[in-house]
Design an enzyme around this catalytic site. Structure first.
Site, mmCIF file in Angstrom:
data_model
loop_
_atom_site.group_PDB
_atom_site.id
_atom_site.type_symbol
_atom_site.label_atom_id
_atom_site.label_comp_id
_atom_site.label_asym_id
_atom_site.label_seq_id
_atom_site.Cartn_x
_atom_site.Cartn_y
_atom_site.Cartn_z
ATOM 1 N N GLU A 1 -10.984 0.821 14.364
ATOM 2 C CA GLU A 1 -9.939 1.407 14.221
ATOM 3 C C GLU A 1 -8.711 1.189 14.959
ATOM 4 O OE1 GLU A 1 -8.772 2.698 11.493
ATOM 5 O OE2 GLU A 1 -7.316 4.010 11.901
ATOM 6 N N TRP B 1 6.696 -3.885 -4.683
ATOM 7 C CA TRP B 1 5.666 -4.514 -3.666
ATOM 8 C C TRP B 1 5.283 -5.819 -4.381
ATOM 9 C CZ3 TRP B 1 0.366 -5.630 -2.444
ATOM 10 C CH2 TRP B 1 0.148 -5.726 -1.202
ATOM 11 N N CYS C 1 4.097 -0.412 -5.118
ATOM 12 C CA CYS C 1 5.389 0.171 -6.021
ATOM 13 C C CYS C 1 5.660 1.353 -6.348
ATOM 14 C CB CYS C 1 5.215 -0.786 -7.269
ATOM 15 S SG CYS C 1 4.610 -2.510 -6.998
ATOM 16 N N LYS D 1 1.222 1.893 1.360
ATOM 17 C CA LYS D 1 0.465 3.037 1.489
ATOM 18 C C LYS D 1 -0.581 3.156 0.597
ATOM 19 C CE LYS D 1 -0.394 7.201 3.640
ATOM 20 N NZ LYS D 1 -1.326 6.716 4.942
ATOM 21 N N GLU E 1 -1.670 -3.368 12.763
ATOM 22 C CA GLU E 1 -0.874 -3.176 11.592
ATOM 23 C C GLU E 1 0.613 -2.729 11.929
ATOM 24 O OE1 GLU E 1 -2.620 -0.548 8.802
ATOM 25 O OE2 GLU E 1 -3.168 0.753 10.409
ATOM 26 N N LYS F 1 -5.229 -0.383 13.866
ATOM 27 C CA LYS F 1 -3.631 0.676 14.049
ATOM 28 C C LYS F 1 -2.774 -0.354 14.757
ATOM 29 C CE LYS F 1 -4.013 2.921 12.105
ATOM 30 N NZ LYS F 1 -5.118 3.444 11.090
ATOM 31 N N HIS G 1 -21.668 -12.696 22.570
ATOM 32 C CA HIS G 1 -22.185 -13.764 21.517
ATOM 33 C C HIS G 1 -20.834 -14.482 20.901
ATOM 34 C CE1 HIS G 1 -26.192 -12.241 21.531
ATOM 35 N NE2 HIS G 1 -25.681 -11.276 21.564
ATOM 36 N N ARG H 1 5.278 3.991 0.461
ATOM 37 C CA ARG H 1 4.364 3.429 -0.130
ATOM 38 C C ARG H 1 4.572 1.779 0.233
ATOM 39 N NH1 ARG H 1 2.283 6.130 -4.743
ATOM 40 N NH2 ARG H 1 1.823 3.931 -5.668
ATOM 41 N N ASN I 1 4.084 -0.436 -12.478
ATOM 42 C CA ASN I 1 3.288 -0.737 -11.269
ATOM 43 C C ASN I 1 1.682 -1.299 -11.413
ATOM 44 O OD1 ASN I 1 4.940 0.593 -9.856
ATOM 45 N ND2 ASN I 1 3.610 2.398 -9.261
ATOM 46 N N GLY I 2 1.182 -2.279 -11.049
ATOM 47 C CA GLY I 2 -0.089 -2.875 -11.435
ATOM 48 C C GLY I 2 -0.040 -4.285 -11.701
HETATM 49 C C1 F6R Z 1 -4.712 1.613 7.556
HETATM 50 C C2 F6R Z 1 -4.471 2.331 6.249
HETATM 51 C C3 F6R Z 1 -5.429 1.316 5.266
HETATM 52 C C4 F6R Z 1 -6.164 2.322 4.340
HETATM 53 C C5 F6R Z 1 -6.598 1.473 3.171
HETATM 54 C C6 F6R Z 1 -7.582 2.483 2.327
HETATM 55 O O1 F6R Z 1 -3.791 2.479 8.276
HETATM 56 O O2 F6R Z 1 -4.006 3.195 5.928
HETATM 57 O O3 F6R Z 1 -6.229 0.379 5.703
HETATM 58 O O4 F6R Z 1 -6.994 3.161 5.008
HETATM 59 O O5 F6R Z 1 -5.721 0.901 2.324
HETATM 60 O O6 F6R Z 1 -6.613 3.521 1.597
HETATM 61 P P1 F6R Z 1 -7.268 4.960 1.030
HETATM 62 O O7 F6R Z 1 -7.799 5.666 2.206
HETATM 63 O O8 F6R Z 1 -5.874 5.533 0.512
HETATM 64 O O9 F6R Z 1 -8.208 4.489 0.182
#
Ligand code: F6R
Length: 606
Positions: free
Chosen positions: A479, A74, A2, A601, A486, A483, A502, A27, A98-99
């Site tokens: 990773e 959100w 949010c 985000k 997502e 990527k 395995h 975000r 927010n929260g």
């Molecule tokens: C994936 C991504 C998320 C963040 C995770 C932690 O591309 O961006 O998996 O890495 O939500 O976020 P931070 O680094 O802000 O604590």
């Protein structure tokens, strides 16, 4: 997650709020709304979906109010519908939040038994009801909010408007970020700096459990007992332009290409080439006392932490544990004052990482954070911060934040290695020399994106992907898979290559693209064996290999070459083609690359 924007000043503010909300779009959100004071009462406009829907409502209603609050939601409690969108108004009180209010069910039942009727499914609406009760009891807006917050448990950043008090916004925070923007004859509230950076550079970062009364001619900050607190504005030096797309189709693509510059900014000024030492911004680690390093992070930052384990154990010979914030915080972890807890977070606001940090501090550990957002909660609550200086990362899928975290971890491992004595001066010199050469090599990889393009086209319709890596490149397999899933919504799994037989080997057939990270170094022969096992089952192999490896080409379907560097630095190069592959596949499939569905985000709820 949010977003909040608020304005009090001389100008009609609907467009100002909308502009601020647009700057927070990255975000992630699923509905939006605003409350604007018209005369002395607030009017609510809300819509499901993107901000264009809210913009349409604004052009129909043409509000003229000069005090207002806006929100992008959100969904957590209640579906992403218009009725659940913020602001929530009850009686004279409008609220954005927010929260998560944790005791909302109990409060709601109590309020309902006192005759309150709720119109939404949200936890937030509780706050409007509680504040309105206080207003009805004759309290001022500030005292009404203070009174209501005494009953609320959980995390919040809130902004409140009260009918009859058109000149003020009451803002408060606990476990969710909120900042005040200080203008001239006008003031702002926002959940994140980029929302208002085009309006002012002077920001007051509210601390935990603080409340502010925001008027056009000034702001008053106090704790939740109403005791005044002196908070000076800080000047934000980075440029709003850094948060624009700069000619790229998506923020993610721009951020992928910014990585060589970002990594340079991470390492610059933290290296002494002369003494072969690195510095972590004035933070000193008592090496005699240090028994263990514990990395805690979430998502992509967790993958950086896994690379950090290889680096710190390999270069400094200090034992390392790595944990996810969401696991660490709830398992009564064994930490003591001989541990160094290192949290890694782009946003510095991730709720689980923050909770882990607090838990470790409570148990006596010192905390160093590797963080991108200056002034974020994690940064402020840590004993030391190694800022990554990547600049604002807007694309939800993390790219430059990740590689800069890796660079920061190399600095930390050298720092520790020099102090434990595991890394002698000559080896450190060599490593630092190679690290300094890395941004140029990253640029080379990024400039040769055309080969990734061809591969992306070939596999853009695949249903699943498997990513395999070994050793320090195993987290890069994780990773790469993260990527891809997502942003393209293709199912992808990352696996340590040695584990393939395995279980995941059962998945392999002619329809499964398998990305194998196979640069030269120890474990190379082993991963070539894994590669042959995939080929024997007709899997399609895309290899990330070292330049000069001319043999691998005959064993795989596609090869992407990266410069041949020492193992410690390989992840900073091997991850680049995987980011580009994910980006290109997603773009071909036409997904919302910068704001993928269901993702946020900055994950400020657990
Ligand atoms: C994936 C991504 C998320 C963040 C995770 C932690 O591309 O961006 O998996 O890495 O939500 O976020 P931070 O680094 O802000 O604590």
């Amino acid at each position: 997650m949010c977003g909040i924007v608020g304005y009090v000043g001389p100008d009609p503010c609907a467009e100002i709020l909308l502009d601020g909300l647009r700057r927070l779009e990255y975000r992630g959100y699923d509905s939006a709304g605003m409350a604007l004071i018209e005369g002395t009462e607030s009017k609510i406009l809300r819509s499901q979906g993107k901000l264009t829907n809210l913009a349409r409502l604004l052009s129909e209603h043409r509000p003229t109010g000069t005090t207002g609050i806006g929100h992008t939601r959100w969904a957590t409690h209640g579906r992403p519908t218009e009725i659940n969108a913020h602001p929530h108004k009850y009686g004279k009180v409008s609220v954005v939040h927010n929260g998560i209010i944790e005791n909302h069910a109990m409060l709601r039942a109590e309020l309902e038994s006192n005759g309150h009727k709720f119109s939404s499914e949200t936890d937030t609406e509780i706050v409007a009801h509680l504040v309105d009760d206080e207003v009805k009891a004759g309290r001022s807006p500030k005292d009404a909010v203070l009174g209501a917050l005494r009953r609320v448990e959980g995390a919040y950043a809130i902004c409140v408007l009260v009918d009859g008090a058109p000149d003020q916004i009451i803002a408060a925070r606990h476990d969710a970020p909120l900042i005040l923007g200080i203008g001239s004859g006008e003031n702002f509230v926002a959940s994140d700096v980029p929302a208002i950076l085009n309006r002012t550079r002077d920001m007051v970062f509210l601390e935990e459990k603080e409340l502010a009364v925001v008027r056009a001619d000034g702001v008053e900050v106090m704790d939740l007992d109403g005791k005044p607190v002196d908070r000076k504005p800080q000047r934000i030096l980075w440029d709003a332009m850094m948060a624009e797309k700069g000619g790229h189709k998506h923020f993610m693509l721009k951020e992928i290409h910014e990585q060589p510059r970002a990594v340079t900014d991470t390492i610059r000024d933290r290296i002494s080439a002369k003494t072969a030492e690195t510095f972590i911004d004035g933070f000193e680690i008592e090496i005699e006392k240090l028994r263990r390093v514990v990395f805690v992070a979430c998502g992509t930052s967790y993958h950086a932490a896994l690379v950090g384990k290889f680096l710190v154990e390999g270069l400094a010979r200090v034992p390392v544990e790595v944990d996810l914030g969401s696991e660490f915080r709830y398992r009564d972890p064994l930490v003591s004052d001989s541990d160094l807890l290192v949290t890694i977070s782009q946003s510095g606001e991730t709720a689980d990482t923050l909770a882990a940090l607090r838990e470790a501090k409570r148990k006596g550990a010192r905390v160093l954070s590797i963080c991108n957002v200056v002034g974020s909660t994690i940064a402020r609550e840590s004993d030391g911060v190694l800022y990554t200086h990547a600049g604002p990362e807007i694309g939800v899928a993390s790219t430059k934040a990740f590689t800069t975290q890796l660079a920061a971890l190399v600095l930390l491992a050298i720092y520790l290695g020099r102090r434990t004595g595991a890394l002698d001066q000559e080896s450190a010199h060599e490593l630092i020399k190679d690290l300094l050469a890395l941004p140029e090599q990253m640029k080379e990889v990024l400039d040769r994106g055309a080969s990734v393009d061809v591969i992306a086209r070939r596999y853009a319709t695949a249903r699943d992907f498997l990513y395999l890596g070994r050793g320090i490149n195993y987290p890069i397999a994780l990773e790469g898979a993260l990527k891809l899933k997502e942003i393209s919504y293709i199912h992808a799994e990352g696996y340590p290559a040695g584990e393939m037989k395995h279980g995941p080997i059962a998945l392999i057939d002619e329809n499964l693209p398998v990305v194998i990270i196979a640069p030269r170094g120890s474990g190379y022969e082993k991963i070539i064996n894994n590669l042959t096992e995939v080929r024997a089952r007709e899997g399609k192999v895309i290899a990330i290999a070292s330049r000069g490896d001319n043999e691998i080409g005959s064993m795989v379907d596609d090869v992407i070459q990266v410069p041949d560097v020492r193992p410690e630095l390989q992840p900073l190069l091997t991850v680049l083609p995987l980011q580009m592959l994910a980006y290109r596949v997603a773009d071909i499939r036409g997904t919302d690359v910068d704001q993928p569905r269901n993702l946020a985000k900055s994950v400020t709820v657990e």
